[in-house]
Design a protein around this motif. Structure first.
Motif, PDB file in Angstrom:
ATOM      1  N   ALA A  54      22.644  15.416 -35.058  1.00 30.51           N
ATOM      2  CA  ALA A  54      22.207  15.795 -33.880  1.00 30.51           C
ATOM      3  C   ALA A  54      23.501  16.204 -32.944  1.00 30.51           C
ATOM      4  CB  ALA A  54      21.248  14.950 -33.164  1.00 30.51           C
ATOM      5  N   ALA A  55      23.489  17.240 -32.173  1.00 33.18           N
ATOM      6  CA  ALA A  55      24.398  17.760 -31.354  1.00 33.18           C
ATOM      7  C   ALA A  55      24.083  17.963 -29.940  1.00 33.18           C
ATOM      8  CB  ALA A  55      25.014  18.877 -31.892  1.00 33.18           C
ATOM      9  N   ALA A  56      24.937  17.557 -28.854  1.00 31.54           N
ATOM     10  CA  ALA A  56      24.656  18.002 -27.559  1.00 31.54           C
ATOM     11  C   ALA A  56      24.489  19.631 -27.456  1.00 31.54           C
ATOM     12  CB  ALA A  56      25.645  17.467 -26.639  1.00 31.54           C
ATOM     13  N   LEU A  57      23.298  19.551 -26.513  1.00 28.67           N
ATOM     14  CA  LEU A  57      23.248  21.134 -26.342  1.00 28.67           C
ATOM     15  C   LEU A  57      24.268  21.522 -25.499  1.00 28.67           C
ATOM     16  CD1 LEU A  57      20.386  19.801 -27.177  1.00 28.67           C
ATOM     17  CD2 LEU A  57      19.298  21.531 -25.541  1.00 28.67           C
ATOM     18  N   ILE A  58      24.732  20.808 -24.433  1.00 27.72           N
ATOM     19  CA  ILE A  58      25.721  20.952 -23.342  1.00 27.72           C
ATOM     20  C   ILE A  58      26.414  19.452 -23.113  1.00 27.72           C
ATOM     21  CG2 ILE A  58      24.157  21.110 -21.229  1.00 27.72           C
ATOM     22  CD1 ILE A  58      26.279  22.690 -20.043  1.00 27.72           C
ATOM     23  N   GLU A  59      27.372  19.239 -23.521  1.00 27.36           N
ATOM     24  CA  GLU A  59      27.981  17.870 -23.489  1.00 27.36           C
ATOM     25  C   GLU A  59      28.443  17.682 -22.207  1.00 27.36           C
ATOM     26  OE1 GLU A  59      27.689  14.960 -24.359  1.00 27.36           O
ATOM     27  OE2 GLU A  59      28.420  15.174 -26.399  1.00 27.36           O
ATOM     28  N   GLY A  60      28.226  16.104 -21.564  1.00 28.45           N
ATOM     29  CA  GLY A  60      28.775  15.760 -20.546  1.00 28.45           C
ATOM     30  C   GLY A  60      30.391  15.316 -20.514  1.00 28.45           C
ATOM     31  N   ASP A  61      30.619  15.406 -19.471  1.00 26.00           N
ATOM     32  CA  ASP A  61      32.345  14.953 -19.283  1.00 26.00           C
ATOM     33  C   ASP A  61      32.510  13.610 -19.794  1.00 26.00           C
ATOM     34  OD1 ASP A  61      32.514  17.404 -18.476  1.00 26.00           O
ATOM     35  OD2 ASP A  61      33.076  16.751 -16.415  1.00 26.00           O
ATOM     36  N   HIS A  62      31.644  12.678 -19.754  1.00 22.40           N
ATOM     37  CA  HIS A  62      31.778  11.481 -19.992  1.00 22.40           C
ATOM     38  C   HIS A  62      33.080  10.565 -19.239  1.00 22.40           C
ATOM     39  CE1 HIS A  62      29.672  11.744 -24.165  1.00 22.40           C
ATOM     40  NE2 HIS A  62      29.096  12.047 -23.157  1.00 22.40           N
ATOM     41  N   ASP A  63      32.966  10.996 -18.054  1.00 24.45           N
ATOM     42  CA  ASP A  63      34.070  10.220 -17.131  1.00 24.45           C
ATOM     43  C   ASP A  63      33.402   8.774 -16.794  1.00 24.45           C
ATOM     44  OD1 ASP A  63      35.666  12.546 -16.967  1.00 24.45           O
ATOM     45  OD2 ASP A  63      34.429  13.317 -15.495  1.00 24.45           O
ATOM     46  N   ALA A  64      34.284   7.995 -16.537  1.00 25.33           N
ATOM     47  CA  ALA A  64      34.062   6.652 -16.208  1.00 25.33           C
ATOM     48  C   ALA A  64      33.164   6.409 -15.019  1.00 25.33           C
ATOM     49  CB  ALA A  64      35.416   5.787 -15.910  1.00 25.33           C
ATOM     50  N   ASN A  65      31.929   5.559 -15.083  1.00 19.41           N
ATOM     51  CA  ASN A  65      30.818   5.415 -13.958  1.00 19.41           C
ATOM     52  C   ASN A  65      31.922   5.057 -12.850  1.00 19.41           C
ATOM     53  OD1 ASN A  65      28.321   5.553 -13.336  1.00 19.41           O
ATOM     54  ND2 ASN A  65      28.116   3.506 -13.187  1.00 19.41           N
ATOM     55  N   GLY A  66      31.652   5.636 -11.670  1.00 21.41           N
ATOM     56  CA  GLY A  66      32.082   5.424 -10.575  1.00 21.41           C
ATOM     57  C   GLY A  66      33.681   6.054 -10.351  1.00 21.41           C
ATOM     58  N   ALA A  67      33.951   6.779 -11.388  1.00 19.13           N
ATOM     59  CA  ALA A  67      35.154   7.701 -11.217  1.00 19.13           C
ATOM     60  C   ALA A  67      35.279   8.951 -10.294  1.00 19.13           C
ATOM     61  CB  ALA A  67      35.949   7.913 -12.605  1.00 19.13           C
ATOM     62  N   GLY A  68      33.926   9.443  -9.867  1.00 21.79           N
ATOM     63  CA  GLY A  68      33.811  10.309  -8.925  1.00 21.79           C
ATOM     64  C   GLY A  68      33.948  11.793  -9.693  1.00 21.79           C
ATOM     65  N   GLY A  69      33.672  11.636 -11.396  1.00 23.24           N
ATOM     66  CA  GLY A  69      33.556  13.056 -12.105  1.00 23.24           C
ATOM     67  C   GLY A  69      31.853  13.050 -12.396  1.00 23.24           C
ATOM     68  N   GLU A  70      31.768  13.455 -13.770  1.00 24.69           N
ATOM     69  CA  GLU A  70      30.708  13.492 -14.340  1.00 24.69           C
ATOM     70  C   GLU A  70      30.649  12.328 -15.565  1.00 24.69           C
ATOM     71  OE1 GLU A  70      28.378  17.469 -15.553  1.00 24.69           O
ATOM     72  OE2 GLU A  70      29.537  16.886 -17.286  1.00 24.69           O
ATOM     73  N   VAL A  71      29.623  11.656 -15.368  1.00 25.77           N
ATOM     74  CA  VAL A  71      29.446  10.542 -16.590  1.00 25.77           C
ATOM     75  C   VAL A  71      28.490  11.286 -17.684  1.00 25.77           C
ATOM     76  CG1 VAL A  71      28.411   8.519 -17.189  1.00 25.77           C
ATOM     77  CG2 VAL A  71      29.202   8.848 -14.634  1.00 25.77           C
TER      78      VAL A  71
END
Length: 384
Positions: free
Chosen positions: A139-156
């Protein structure tokens, strides 16, 4: 690019399934529900009964062998009908997960995945026939998230909130999560759309269409309606988290309109019985106050009313609506959090009803096992 894999069905034995091309229509509800603006009709939903947990759909011990596509833990499961297929859209998904763990955690993390089925008998659970998958069938992501660290201000992560179809073109709305806070609270960067024009095989962002992460238009429930002789997609919308009310948005049910930010309009109230709309998101009026969690809305043929399901303070509730913008009746408990701790996301589908619509079926996520389950309940109508 992800592709559609068709490895198994219900019994977890491999089957051969040919993926048909050219899906047509929007399946159940494809013609749109005609909007009746009369707000003076009485409420008729008197309660719910015979709540039944039918099956576990995902994870260890589920009726579907989701380990074959590396899905050990996932949640959500909103549904979109496209032709004779129903797509299930899941949130953060983990292929490796300690059986003793609680909630969304583990290895081989994907921000979202999707399964599809032609199973039209909801009474014994739903058997998946295929997944959007990678080149080795996982199973693959339809659109993958950036998986930035929680609280880093990016996209988890990127979480799918709901989908809809225009002919064979499939759209999925997602929210870009910036920060996971306390239970039921999170912040979003934005909401946006992705699209598939090849029956769910591949997905691309819809350029130029998005909603601010601090707006009331972050998580959606959708339905196709006919108003004034024209087909629309309606979006019942809540902010990020589970502590806001519901506002309403619409767009003409055409690909051109869906992919044009200027084509969206926002419900601002009624003039007599006639709804009024604005092109300015800031003009939107709240149609239902409260602390509404992930929601789902559909037309009930049994009640001849709209119904909305959602989670609030650990329980799942159902309400009836006289029109898409209300008034909405009092909440009726659908599933108790005392019996099913950590429940959320009760998602409906007009395809999955029985007894002329009296019995409804829905997905429900449970945080502890972090997987998706299949339930049903009967609607009790005033006067029987």
């Amino acid at each position: 690019m992800p592709r559609v894999s068709t490895p198994f069905r219900r019994t977890a034995v491999a089957v051969s399934v040919v993926l048909a091309l050219g899906l047509a229509g929007c399946a159940a509800g494809a013609d749109g529900v005609s909007v009746d603006a009369d707000q003076d009709k009485p409420f008729v939903l008197d309660g719910v009964s015979d709540l039944t947990e039918i099956a576990q759909l995902t994870g260890p011990g589920a009726m579907n062998d989701t380990s074959a596509v590396s899905v050990a833990g996932t949640d959500l499961g909103s549904m979109t009908n496209v032709g004779d297929r129903t797509f299930f859209f899941f949130g953060d998904t983990f292929g490796e997960r300690d059986p003793e763990s609680i909630g969304g955690q583990g290895g081989f993390w994907r921000s979202n995945v999707a399964a599809w089925t032609t199973d039209d008998d909801p009474s014994d659970g739903i058997g998946f026939e295929g997944w959007v998958a990678d080149d080795i069938g996982l199973a693959a992501a339809l659109i993958e998230g950036d998986h930035d660290a929680n609280g880093a201000g990016g996209e988890v992560t990127k979480i799918p909130t709901y989908g809809f179809a225009i002919g064979g073109t499939i759209y999925v709305a997602y929210m870009s999560v910036r920060f996971w806070g306390e239970p039921g609270a999170w912040d979003a960067n934005r909401a946006a759309l992705i699209v598939s024009r090849d029956d769910g095989r591949t997905w691309d962002p819809v350029a130029g269409v998005e909603w601010p992460g601090d707006s009331n238009f972050v998580q959606f429930a959708t339905a196709r309606v006919t108003e004034g002789g024209k087909d629309w997609i309606y979006f019942w919308s809540i902010p990020s988290g589970r502590f806001g009310g519901v506002q309403l948005m619409r767009v003409p049910a055409t690909e051109k309109a869906v992919e044009d930010q200027a084509a969206y309009s926002y419900f601002t109230g009624v003039d007599g019985e006639e709804p009024e709309w604005s092109s300015d998101l800031a003009d939107a009026e709240t149609i239902l106050d409260g602390t509404i969690g992930e929601l789902s809305v559909m037309w009930s043929t049994y009640l001849d009313r709209w119904i909305m399901t959602y989670s609030d303070a650990g329980n799942a509730y159902i309400r009836e609506g006289i029109t898409p913008w209300g008034p909405w009746g009092d909440p009726i408990e659908l599933v108790s959090g005392a019996e099913y701790p950590g429940l959320y996301s009760p998602y409906l589908n007009p395809r999955y009803v029985d007894e002329d619509g009296r019995r409804i079926y829905f997905t429900l996520s449970l945080w502890g096992p972090y997987n998706v389950f299949w339930f049903s309940a009967e609607l009790e109508r005033t006067g029987g």
